[in-house]
Design an enzyme around this catalytic site. Structure first.
Site, PDB file in Angstrom:
ATOM      1  N   ASP A 154     -34.894 -11.955  41.696  1.00 47.85           N
ATOM      2  CA  ASP A 154     -33.639 -11.754  42.236  1.00 47.85           C
ATOM      3  C   ASP A 154     -32.952 -10.575  41.534  1.00 47.85           C
ATOM      4  O   ASP A 154     -32.482 -10.789  40.479  1.00 47.85           O
ATOM      5  CB  ASP A 154     -32.948 -13.084  41.996  1.00 47.85           C
ATOM      6  CG  ASP A 154     -31.597 -13.165  42.739  1.00 47.85           C
ATOM      7  OD1 ASP A 154     -30.966 -12.047  43.034  1.00 47.85           O
ATOM      8  OD2 ASP A 154     -31.137 -14.440  43.109  1.00 47.85           O
ATOM      9  N   HIS A 203     -33.784 -13.029  46.265  1.00 43.88           N
ATOM     10  CA  HIS A 203     -32.473 -13.947  46.390  1.00 43.88           C
ATOM     11  C   HIS A 203     -32.479 -14.647  47.898  1.00 43.88           C
ATOM     12  O   HIS A 203     -31.636 -15.281  48.266  1.00 43.88           O
ATOM     13  CB  HIS A 203     -31.389 -13.028  46.237  1.00 43.88           C
ATOM     14  CG  HIS A 203     -29.990 -13.661  46.230  1.00 43.88           C
ATOM     15  ND1 HIS A 203     -29.484 -14.458  45.105  1.00 43.88           N
ATOM     16  CD2 HIS A 203     -28.890 -13.615  47.127  1.00 43.88           C
ATOM     17  CE1 HIS A 203     -28.261 -14.795  45.296  1.00 43.88           C
ATOM     18  NE2 HIS A 203     -28.023 -14.157  46.412  1.00 43.88           N
ATOM     19  N   SER A 231     -26.102 -19.045  46.130  1.00 42.01           N
ATOM     20  CA  SER A 231     -25.247 -18.029  45.779  1.00 42.01           C
ATOM     21  C   SER A 231     -23.748 -18.057  45.603  1.00 42.01           C
ATOM     22  O   SER A 231     -23.377 -18.965  44.805  1.00 42.01           O
ATOM     23  CB  SER A 231     -25.759 -16.703  46.495  1.00 42.01           C
ATOM     24  OG  SER A 231     -25.322 -15.521  46.126  1.00 42.01           O
TER      25      SER A 231
HETATM   26  N1  GSH Z   1     -25.718  -7.734  52.218  1.00 43.80           N
HETATM   27  C1  GSH Z   1     -25.462  -7.625  50.678  1.00 43.80           C
HETATM   28  C2  GSH Z   1     -26.327  -9.082  50.202  1.00 43.80           C
HETATM   29  C3  GSH Z   1     -25.810 -10.179  50.720  1.00 43.80           C
HETATM   30  C4  GSH Z   1     -26.425 -11.399  50.539  1.00 43.80           C
HETATM   31  O1  GSH Z   1     -27.745 -11.385  49.961  1.00 43.80           O
HETATM   32  N2  GSH Z   1     -26.024 -12.581  50.905  1.00 43.80           N
HETATM   33  C5  GSH Z   1     -26.972 -13.849  50.836  1.00 43.80           C
HETATM   34  C6  GSH Z   1     -26.192 -14.944  50.052  1.00 43.80           C
HETATM   35  S1  GSH Z   1     -25.384 -13.958  48.787  1.00 43.80           S
HETATM   36  C7  GSH Z   1     -27.344 -14.321  52.259  1.00 43.80           C
HETATM   37  O2  GSH Z   1     -27.742 -15.373  52.309  1.00 43.80           O
HETATM   38  N3  GSH Z   1     -27.469 -13.356  53.378  1.00 43.80           N
HETATM   39  C8  GSH Z   1     -27.665 -13.790  54.543  1.00 43.80           C
HETATM   40  C9  GSH Z   1     -29.099 -14.097  54.985  1.00 43.80           C
HETATM   41  O3  GSH Z   1     -29.930 -13.405  54.083  1.00 43.80           O
HETATM   42  O4  GSH Z   1     -29.315 -14.481  55.826  1.00 43.80           O
HETATM   43  C10 GSH Z   1     -26.376  -6.459  50.290  1.00 43.80           C
HETATM   44  O5  GSH Z   1     -26.719  -6.006  50.974  1.00 43.80           O
HETATM   45  O6  GSH Z   1     -26.349  -6.491  48.911  1.00 43.80           O
END
Ligand code: GSH
EC number: 3.1.2.12
Length: 287
Positions: free
Chosen positions: A234, A267, A157
């Site tokens: 995603d 995602h 991402s």
């Molecule tokens: N928190 C955001 C999404 C953020 C998100 O999806 N982050 C990804 C990278 S872009 C991630 O790796 N999050 C941490 C995880 O899943 O451990 C939302 O609620 O929309």
């Protein structure tokens, strides 16, 4: 920073745990680029005592620290199998307390976007680009048993954006590149426009320096094959935050993209862990 300068930086070991025969470590040090303490993960496979090993730098996405990839992906199994050292940094400076740095998940803390900010308020600390390219590589190459000629980069991402852009800007450091659901064309999506406006103001020529699709258009380095994985379920892909097709379209004689659309994957880290083995195989072939 050179690796000679990196040798002088004192690393504090925060943790070390045996995993698949190797050691999963977390280090902390004071970063001169970020003007704050920062942590990074380092997985050292068995066998690194006797010889230098290839290394992969992994850049995480929005909201992550170094812990997400270490704890959720299961990468250590593949790093041990392929005998690759894996380095994974945090995603922004921490604890610097700049007004507005905690107001949203996609800007400020946890959202450094792997660039060097030029807007005064952020420019003292938000230097994730120089941190990765100069400082962290300098430390890793001087203090860990890494074969500097066999180093790759990958990410997810926002970290996929960092991996594609940093990898293509620095082919002299990174010989292989791959990404999971990367933000491919940040100038043309909401996440990127918000971050670039905040960190770089309105200067679009500066934005282009950190936009993988724009960098690919001008790329004139050695030939690169890039593995790009994208889940079809995603939600950020459907919201047009990622725009992988824009990056794939730029392919030319120097850049060949292996674009894999993965049916039904979203995602998150279940998607990453499913295809991680293929990424290690890919890097192993190129390193
Ligand atoms: N928190 C955001 C999404 C953020 C998100 O999806 N982050 C990804 C990278 S872009 C991630 O790796 N999050 C941490 C995880 O899943 O451990 C939302 O609620 O929309």
């Amino acid at each position: 920073m050179t690796s000679a300068a990196g040798a002088a930086i004192e690393l504090k070991e925060i943790s070390s745990a045996k995993c698949f025969g190797g050691l999963q470590k977390v280090y902390e040090f004071y970063s001169n680029e970020l003007k704050s303490n920062t942590k990074f993960g380092a997985y050292i496979p068995e066998g690194a005592q006797n010889k230098k090993l290839p290394a992969l730098f992994y850049l995480s996405g929005l909201t992550c620290t170094e812990a997400n990839f270490i704890e959720k992906s299961g990468f250590q199994r593949y790093a041990a199998e392929h005998k690759i050292i894996v380095i994974n940094p945090d995603t922004s400076p921490r604890g610097v307390k700049i007004e507005g740095d905690d107001e949203s998940y996609d800007f400020g803390t946890g959202a450094g976007f792997y660039l060097d900010a030029t807007v005064t308020k952020w420019s003292e600390n938000y230097r994730m680009y120089s941190y990765i390219v100069k400082e962290l590589t300098g430390i890793v190459f001087s203090q860990l048993p890494v074969d500097q000629k066999r180093v790759g980069i990958f990410g997810h991402s926002m970290g996929g954006s960092g991996a594609l852009s940093i990898g293509l800007k620095h082919p002299e450091i990174f010989r292989s590149i791959s990404a999971f659901a990367p933000i491919c064309n940040p100038m043309n999506c909401q996440w990127g426009q918000k971050a670039f406006t905040g960190y770089l103001a309105d200067d679009q020529s500066k934005w282009k320096e950190y936009d993988a699709t724009e960098i690919a258009k001008k790329y004139d380095g050695p030939e690169r094959e890039i593995l790009l994985d994208q889940g079809t379920a995603d939600k950020f892909y459907h919201e047009k935050q990622l725009l992988p097709e824009n990056f794939v379209e730029v392919q030319n004689s120097k850049i060949k993209v292996h674009f894999e659309k993965r049916e039904g994957y979203d995602h998150g880290y279940f998607f990453i862990s499913t295809f991680l083995g293929e990424h290690f195989k890919f890097h192993s072939k190129h390193l």
